[in-house]
Design a protein around this motif. Sequence first.
Motif, PDB file in Angstrom:
ATOM      1  N   ARG A   1       0.845  -1.197   0.000  1.00  0.00           N
ATOM      2  CA  ARG A   1       0.000   0.000   0.000  1.00  0.00           C
ATOM      3  C   ARG A   1       0.877   1.243   0.000  1.00  0.00           C
ATOM      4  NH1 ARG A   1      -3.361  -1.970   4.979  1.00  0.00           N
ATOM      5  NH2 ARG A   1      -3.111  -4.091   4.345  1.00  0.00           N
ATOM      6  N   HIS A   2       0.638   2.126  -0.961  1.00  0.00           N
ATOM      7  CA  HIS A   2       1.440   3.352  -1.055  1.00  0.00           C
ATOM      8  C   HIS A   2       1.291   4.211   0.192  1.00  0.00           C
ATOM      9  CE1 HIS A   2       2.757   2.964  -5.218  1.00  0.00           C
ATOM     10  NE2 HIS A   2       1.578   2.438  -5.459  1.00  0.00           N
ATOM     11  N   ALA A   3       0.110   4.265   0.782  1.00  0.00           N
ATOM     12  CA  ALA A   3      -0.143   5.148   1.920  1.00  0.00           C
ATOM     13  C   ALA A   3       0.673   4.753   3.142  1.00  0.00           C
ATOM     14  CB  ALA A   3      -1.627   5.137   2.264  1.00  0.00           C
ATOM     15  N   GLN A   4       1.060   3.478   3.225  1.00  0.00           N
ATOM     16  CA  GLN A   4       1.798   3.029   4.389  1.00  0.00           C
ATOM     17  C   GLN A   4       3.300   2.978   4.141  1.00  0.00           C
ATOM     18  OE1 GLN A   4       0.194  -0.693   5.680  1.00  0.00           O
ATOM     19  NE2 GLN A   4      -1.681   0.251   6.430  1.00  0.00           N
ATOM     20  N   ARG A   5       3.735   3.463   3.005  1.00  0.00           N
ATOM     21  CA  ARG A   5       5.147   3.407   2.663  1.00  0.00           C
ATOM     22  C   ARG A   5       5.967   4.278   3.615  1.00  0.00           C
ATOM     23  NH1 ARG A   5       6.854   4.412  -3.509  1.00  0.00           N
ATOM     24  NH2 ARG A   5       5.634   2.577  -3.901  1.00  0.00           N
ATOM     25  N   ARG A   6       6.991   3.713   4.180  1.00  0.00           N
ATOM     26  CA  ARG A   6       7.873   4.443   5.080  1.00  0.00           C
ATOM     27  C   ARG A   6       8.743   5.391   4.266  1.00  0.00           C
ATOM     28  NH1 ARG A   6      12.066   1.163   8.634  1.00  0.00           N
ATOM     29  NH2 ARG A   6      10.181   0.153   9.332  1.00  0.00           N
ATOM     30  N   VAL A   7       9.031   6.544   4.810  1.00  0.00           N
ATOM     31  CA  VAL A   7       9.878   7.523   4.152  1.00  0.00           C
ATOM     32  C   VAL A   7      11.311   7.005   4.153  1.00  0.00           C
ATOM     33  CG1 VAL A   7      10.746   9.888   4.275  1.00  0.00           C
ATOM     34  CG2 VAL A   7       8.374   9.394   4.865  1.00  0.00           C
ATOM     35  N   GLY A   8      12.045   7.268   3.080  1.00  0.00           N
ATOM     36  CA  GLY A   8      13.432   6.853   2.984  1.00  0.00           C
ATOM     37  C   GLY A   8      14.281   7.439   4.097  1.00  0.00           C
ATOM     38  N   LEU A   9      15.417   6.822   4.317  1.00  0.00           N
ATOM     39  CA  LEU A   9      16.284   7.180   5.424  1.00  0.00           C
ATOM     40  C   LEU A   9      17.713   7.257   4.916  1.00  0.00           C
ATOM     41  CD1 LEU A   9      16.730   7.395   8.563  1.00  0.00           C
ATOM     42  CD2 LEU A   9      16.893   4.917   8.544  1.00  0.00           C
ATOM     43  N   THR A  10      18.425   8.317   5.265  1.00  0.00           N
ATOM     44  CA  THR A  10      19.834   8.460   4.929  1.00  0.00           C
ATOM     45  C   THR A  10      20.595   8.795   6.196  1.00  0.00           C
ATOM     46  OG1 THR A  10      19.303   9.320   2.734  1.00  0.00           O
ATOM     47  CG2 THR A  10      21.521   9.744   3.549  1.00  0.00           C
ATOM     48  N   GLU A  11      21.681   8.072   6.431  1.00  0.00           N
ATOM     49  CA  GLU A  11      22.496   8.394   7.609  1.00  0.00           C
ATOM     50  C   GLU A  11      23.902   7.838   7.454  1.00  0.00           C
ATOM     51  OE1 GLU A  11      21.912   5.187  11.090  1.00  0.00           O
ATOM     52  OE2 GLU A  11      20.091   6.314  10.680  1.00  0.00           O
ATOM     53  N   ASP A  12      24.831   8.458   8.192  1.00  0.00           N
ATOM     54  CA  ASP A  12      26.170   7.898   8.312  1.00  0.00           C
ATOM     55  C   ASP A  12      26.065   6.713   9.243  1.00  0.00           C
ATOM     56  OD1 ASP A  12      28.070   9.410   6.775  1.00  0.00           O
ATOM     57  OD2 ASP A  12      27.629  11.097   8.098  1.00  0.00           O
ATOM     58  N   PHE A  13      26.693   5.617   8.875  1.00  0.00           N
ATOM     59  CA  PHE A  13      26.580   4.394   9.657  1.00  0.00           C
ATOM     60  C   PHE A  13      27.964   3.838   9.902  1.00  0.00           C
ATOM     61  CE2 PHE A  13      25.735  -0.266   9.865  1.00  0.00           C
ATOM     62  CZ  PHE A  13      24.981  -0.261  11.026  1.00  0.00           C
ATOM     63  N   HIS A  14      28.258   3.597  11.156  1.00  0.00           N
ATOM     64  CA  HIS A  14      29.523   2.980  11.566  1.00  0.00           C
ATOM     65  C   HIS A  14      29.173   1.622  12.151  1.00  0.00           C
ATOM     66  CE1 HIS A  14      31.432   6.822  10.865  1.00  0.00           C
ATOM     67  NE2 HIS A  14      30.441   7.373  11.528  1.00  0.00           N
ATOM     68  N   CYS A  15      29.483   0.589  11.415  1.00  0.00           N
ATOM     69  CA  CYS A  15      29.091  -0.769  11.775  1.00  0.00           C
ATOM     70  C   CYS A  15      30.114  -1.368  12.730  1.00  0.00           C
ATOM     71  CB  CYS A  15      29.008  -1.604  10.503  1.00  0.00           C
ATOM     72  SG  CYS A  15      28.413  -3.257  10.753  1.00  0.00           S
TER      73      CYS A  15
ATOM     74  N   ARG B   1      30.154  -7.938  -0.589  1.00  0.00           N
ATOM     75  CA  ARG B   1      29.937  -8.737   0.623  1.00  0.00           C
ATOM     76  C   ARG B   1      29.944  -7.857   1.861  1.00  0.00           C
ATOM     77  NH1 ARG B   1      34.311 -12.759   0.128  1.00  0.00           N
ATOM     78  NH2 ARG B   1      33.849 -13.259   2.271  1.00  0.00           N
ATOM     79  N   MET B   2      30.851  -6.886   1.902  1.00  0.00           N
ATOM     80  CA  MET B   2      30.898  -5.958   3.032  1.00  0.00           C
ATOM     81  C   MET B   2      29.598  -5.157   3.094  1.00  0.00           C
ATOM     82  SD  MET B   2      33.617  -2.860   3.884  1.00  0.00           S
ATOM     83  CE  MET B   2      34.892  -3.728   3.024  1.00  0.00           C
ATOM     84  N   GLY B   3      29.137  -4.679   1.944  1.00  0.00           N
ATOM     85  CA  GLY B   3      27.899  -3.908   1.899  1.00  0.00           C
ATOM     86  C   GLY B   3      26.706  -4.709   2.375  1.00  0.00           C
ATOM     87  N   GLU B   4      26.606  -5.966   1.960  1.00  0.00           N
ATOM     88  CA  GLU B   4      25.494  -6.801   2.399  1.00  0.00           C
ATOM     89  C   GLU B   4      25.520  -7.018   3.908  1.00  0.00           C
ATOM     90  OE1 GLU B   4      25.712 -10.349   0.028  1.00  0.00           O
ATOM     91  OE2 GLU B   4      24.959  -9.322  -1.766  1.00  0.00           O
ATOM     92  N   GLN B   5      26.697  -7.251   4.457  1.00  0.00           N
ATOM     93  CA  GLN B   5      26.811  -7.443   5.904  1.00  0.00           C
ATOM     94  C   GLN B   5      26.457  -6.159   6.654  1.00  0.00           C
ATOM     95  OE1 GLN B   5      27.654 -10.211   7.893  1.00  0.00           O
ATOM     96  NE2 GLN B   5      27.240 -11.325   6.011  1.00  0.00           N
ATOM     97  N   MET B   6      26.942  -5.028   6.157  1.00  0.00           N
ATOM     98  CA  MET B   6      26.623  -3.753   6.791  1.00  0.00           C
ATOM     99  C   MET B   6      25.129  -3.444   6.673  1.00  0.00           C
ATOM    100  SD  MET B   6      29.918  -1.433   5.709  1.00  0.00           S
ATOM    101  CE  MET B   6      29.319   0.028   6.551  1.00  0.00           C
ATOM    102  N   ALA B   7      24.541  -3.740   5.512  1.00  0.00           N
ATOM    103  CA  ALA B   7      23.104  -3.504   5.323  1.00  0.00           C
ATOM    104  C   ALA B   7      22.291  -4.353   6.292  1.00  0.00           C
ATOM    105  CB  ALA B   7      22.713  -3.814   3.877  1.00  0.00           C
ATOM    106  N   LYS B   8      22.706  -5.579   6.530  1.00  0.00           N
ATOM    107  CA  LYS B   8      22.020  -6.454   7.483  1.00  0.00           C
ATOM    108  C   LYS B   8      21.991  -5.818   8.867  1.00  0.00           C
ATOM    109  CE  LYS B   8      22.560 -11.001   9.672  1.00  0.00           C
ATOM    110  NZ  LYS B   8      23.087 -10.732  11.001  1.00  0.00           N
ATOM    111  N   VAL B   9      23.146  -5.372   9.327  1.00  0.00           N
ATOM    112  CA  VAL B   9      23.238  -4.744  10.656  1.00  0.00           C
ATOM    113  C   VAL B   9      22.425  -3.447  10.683  1.00  0.00           C
ATOM    114  CG1 VAL B   9      24.825  -3.744  12.356  1.00  0.00           C
ATOM    115  CG2 VAL B   9      25.459  -5.827  11.122  1.00  0.00           C
ATOM    116  N   PHE B  10      22.512  -2.666   9.616  1.00  0.00           N
ATOM    117  CA  PHE B  10      21.754  -1.414   9.518  1.00  0.00           C
ATOM    118  C   PHE B  10      20.253  -1.683   9.614  1.00  0.00           C
ATOM    119  CE2 PHE B  10      19.481   1.769   7.015  1.00  0.00           C
ATOM    120  CZ  PHE B  10      19.924   2.945   7.607  1.00  0.00           C
ATOM    121  N   LEU B  11      19.761  -2.634   8.822  1.00  0.00           N
ATOM    122  CA  LEU B  11      18.331  -2.953   8.837  1.00  0.00           C
ATOM    123  C   LEU B  11      17.884  -3.423  10.221  1.00  0.00           C
ATOM    124  CD1 LEU B  11      18.029  -4.742   5.372  1.00  0.00           C
ATOM    125  CD2 LEU B  11      17.055  -2.517   6.000  1.00  0.00           C
ATOM    126  N   GLU B  12      18.682  -4.272  10.844  1.00  0.00           N
ATOM    127  CA  GLU B  12      18.335  -4.752  12.184  1.00  0.00           C
ATOM    128  C   GLU B  12      18.271  -3.608  13.187  1.00  0.00           C
ATOM    129  OE1 GLU B  12      20.011  -9.337  11.895  1.00  0.00           O
ATOM    130  OE2 GLU B  12      21.352  -7.775  12.629  1.00  0.00           O
TER     131      GLU B  12
END
Length: 172
Positions: free
Chosen positions: A12-26, A55-66
Motif C-alpha cells: 500500500r502506497h499510503a503506508q510506505r515508510r519515508v526513505g532514510l539516509t544516515e552515516d553508519f559505523h558498523c 559482501r561488506m555492503g550486504e553485511q553492513m546492510a544487514k546490521v543497519f536494517l536490524e
Amino acid sequence: MKQSQVGVPMARHAQRRVGLTEDFHCPSASVEGVGSLGLAQDWEQEKPTPKQVGRMGEQMAKVFLESHGYSVITMNWRCRSGEADIVAFDNQEGVTTLVEVKSRTSTMGADTLFPEKAVDRRKQDRYQRIALTWLAFHPKVKNVRFDVVGLNIYAPLCAKVRLVPGAFEWDE
C-alpha cells in the motif's frame, strides 16, 4: 488490499515508510567473516575488490536494517530467477521485504555516489520473479515489499547508507 494485474498483493502506497539516509559505523563484532571482507587492507594502498565491497555492503546492510526495526530472515536467498540479497521482516510495517543492496566505495566523500540508482528495470523485473518464487515457497506470507539499500563505503565498516522502502512496486 489492492491486487496487481498478476493477482499478487501489492504494497500500500499510503503506508510506505519515508526513505532514510544516515552515516553508519558498523561494529566489527556484528559482521560475519570480517577477515574475508578485505577489512584489514589499507584502503589507501590497495582497494578492496568489487566482490569484497559487495559482501561488506550486504553485511553492513544487514546490521543497519536490524538497527532500524527489521528482522533478517535470510541472506542471499537463491532460486531459478536469481538471488535476493536480503529477505527481512519490517516489524514496524508488518511486511516481508526483499532487499537489494548496492554498494560502492567512495574516496571523494560519503555523499558523491548513489548506488541505489543502479536498480534498473531489468533488476526490478528479476526481483519480482524472485518474489513470486518466495511467495510460492512461503504460502503464509501474503505480500512482499521491495526495498533498496545503497551504501557509499568510505572506510572499512563506515558508510553513508540510504534505505529506500518500497523502492518499486509490482506494477511499475
